[in-house]
Design an enzyme around this catalytic site. Sequence first.
Site, PDB file in Angstrom:
ATOM      1  N   TYR A  44     -41.216  18.831 -81.962  1.00 53.03           N
ATOM      2  CA  TYR A  44     -40.969  17.423 -81.679  1.00 53.03           C
ATOM      3  C   TYR A  44     -40.609  17.296 -80.206  1.00 53.03           C
ATOM      4  O   TYR A  44     -41.158  17.999 -79.370  1.00 53.03           O
ATOM      5  CB  TYR A  44     -39.897  16.876 -82.636  1.00 53.03           C
ATOM      6  N   LYS A  99     -56.891  14.404-107.964  1.00 54.86           N
ATOM      7  CA  LYS A  99     -58.003  14.675-107.059  1.00 54.86           C
ATOM      8  C   LYS A  99     -57.525  15.461-105.845  1.00 54.86           C
ATOM      9  O   LYS A  99     -58.175  16.406-105.387  1.00 54.86           O
ATOM     10  CB  LYS A  99     -58.627  13.345-106.615  1.00 54.86           C
ATOM     11  N   GLU A 141     -62.953   6.716-104.289  1.00 55.85           N
ATOM     12  CA  GLU A 141     -62.798   7.164-105.668  1.00 55.85           C
ATOM     13  C   GLU A 141     -62.563   5.976-106.595  1.00 55.85           C
ATOM     14  O   GLU A 141     -61.758   5.082-106.290  1.00 55.85           O
ATOM     15  CB  GLU A 141     -61.601   8.119-105.760  1.00 55.85           C
ATOM     16  N   ASP A 142     -63.269   5.956-107.709  1.00 58.41           N
ATOM     17  CA  ASP A 142     -62.992   5.005-108.796  1.00 58.41           C
ATOM     18  C   ASP A 142     -62.992   3.559-108.321  1.00 58.41           C
ATOM     19  O   ASP A 142     -62.095   2.771-108.651  1.00 58.41           O
ATOM     20  CB  ASP A 142     -61.660   5.348-109.466  1.00 58.41           C
ATOM     21  N   ALA A 202     -72.660   3.267-110.411  1.00 55.18           N
ATOM     22  CA  ALA A 202     -72.507   4.145-109.256  1.00 55.18           C
ATOM     23  C   ALA A 202     -73.186   5.491-109.466  1.00 55.18           C
ATOM     24  O   ALA A 202     -73.975   5.951-108.631  1.00 55.18           O
ATOM     25  CB  ALA A 202     -71.022   4.334-108.954  1.00 55.18           C
ATOM     26  N   ALA A 203     -72.894   6.152-110.591  1.00 56.99           N
ATOM     27  CA  ALA A 203     -73.460   7.481-110.833  1.00 56.99           C
ATOM     28  C   ALA A 203     -74.957   7.416-111.078  1.00 56.99           C
ATOM     29  O   ALA A 203     -75.718   8.234-110.551  1.00 56.99           O
ATOM     30  CB  ALA A 203     -72.759   8.133-112.021  1.00 56.99           C
ATOM     31  N   ASN A 294     -67.538  10.115-120.477  1.00 63.21           N
ATOM     32  CA  ASN A 294     -66.332  10.850-120.804  1.00 63.21           C
ATOM     33  C   ASN A 294     -65.206   9.862-121.128  1.00 63.21           C
ATOM     34  O   ASN A 294     -65.012   8.913-120.376  1.00 63.21           O
ATOM     35  CB  ASN A 294     -65.932  11.706-119.595  1.00 63.21           C
ATOM     36  N   ASN A 324     -67.419  17.234-111.326  1.00 67.19           N
ATOM     37  CA  ASN A 324     -67.496  16.983-109.884  1.00 67.19           C
ATOM     38  C   ASN A 324     -66.722  17.987-109.052  1.00 67.19           C
ATOM     39  O   ASN A 324     -66.990  18.132-107.851  1.00 67.19           O
ATOM     40  CB  ASN A 324     -66.985  15.575-109.561  1.00 67.19           C
TER      41      ASN A 324
END
Length: 412
Positions: A44, A99, A141-142, A202-203, A294, A324
């Site tokens: 620092y 994740k 994500e999602d 999306a997929a 899933n 994934n």
Amino acid sequence: MSFFSFELDPALAADPVFDLHRQGKMSISPTVSLASRDDLSLAYTPGVARVCEAIADDPELYPDYTWTANTVAVVTDGSAVLGLGNIGPKAAMPVMEGKSILFKQFGGVDSIPICLDTQDVEGIIAAVKAIAPSFGGINLEDISAPRCFEIEQRLDAELDIPVFHDDQHGTAVVTTAALRNAAKLLGRQFADLRIVISGAGAAGVAITKMLIAAGVEGANVIVCDSRGIIHADREGLNATKAELAATTNFSGRSGGIAEALIGADVLIGVSGGAIEESALAGMAPGGIIFALANPTPEVHPTVAHKYAAVVATGRSDFPNQINNVLAFPGIFRGALDSRATTITEAMKVAAADAIAEIVADDLRADAIVPSPLDPRVAPAVAAAVSAAASRDGVARRQVAPAATAPATLPAV
């Protein structure tokens, strides 16, 4: 050390899942010692000021002297979390933490979960752009379709770091790898496979584009949504589905999933909707079924095996899990190591090929992809992605093959 104390509902306290998640699944720890006054002066003030001044004079030093070279943001708006739907940013946090620890465990990549309290496209884009200087990459994500397409495309165009929507491309990469190996096992030509994709979210969109980029003939691909087969003459298509209509189903087949599956070699389900067994009967014998919804596959494996020689799901309790985690840690490892400005289609194809190659010499009908725990996966994917980034001209640093992801799994 914990700074929090609270009473937990006894019913939750007895559940090992809740016990594991208590106070989250991750933390941040320093990488340098702070044991002395000298340590403080280097880490620092006053020492840190010299690094700040150097970066201000030469921004290219930024990734060398900050954590950004090895850190990504895991960003969600909570609108499409697992199979739970639009549960919001707070309820999404356990998934984003999960994740992040997968990034660390399998790719040695640090990541921070960021749950945004907005589902507005412009708000999400503005928020991610504003925090982007703190990271070396962005993992979306999602986020629900079709908003996810515009968000990713615009961020990818406007930022000089990789932006990757894992629900699209991670799924597509692993699916492509699995399909390559399934075709090889069955003695089929990958390019000639007649493929039906159930689901245009999306997929489904990403898998379609990825398979075509990897060599499948678009003429042999049919995509179905909740209204049936997507074709050029169908009214009411949005921009994304109009693009699918222009690049697939050249014969103009129409109807529902049963009509789509007549003569098909492959069914890839990414819709979450059940597919009747009577529709499967129209498939070519000895084919391939990937039922990836899933936790409830579109076709239960016991039924799928009546009509297909190779079956895969998204679940860990059945063989051939399309997971994934086989893709995203290594993809980001390779992108970060090469300091790529983006993740190209060729980099994704290279990742798929690397995953497929790991088990290519030991294929079985119940083992067409590696285990998610296989320590060879992330290093192989990282090396392939780094090399592809260099070939595509998006790498800002050349990476020696041995300098990519760690050969052994780091501890969380």
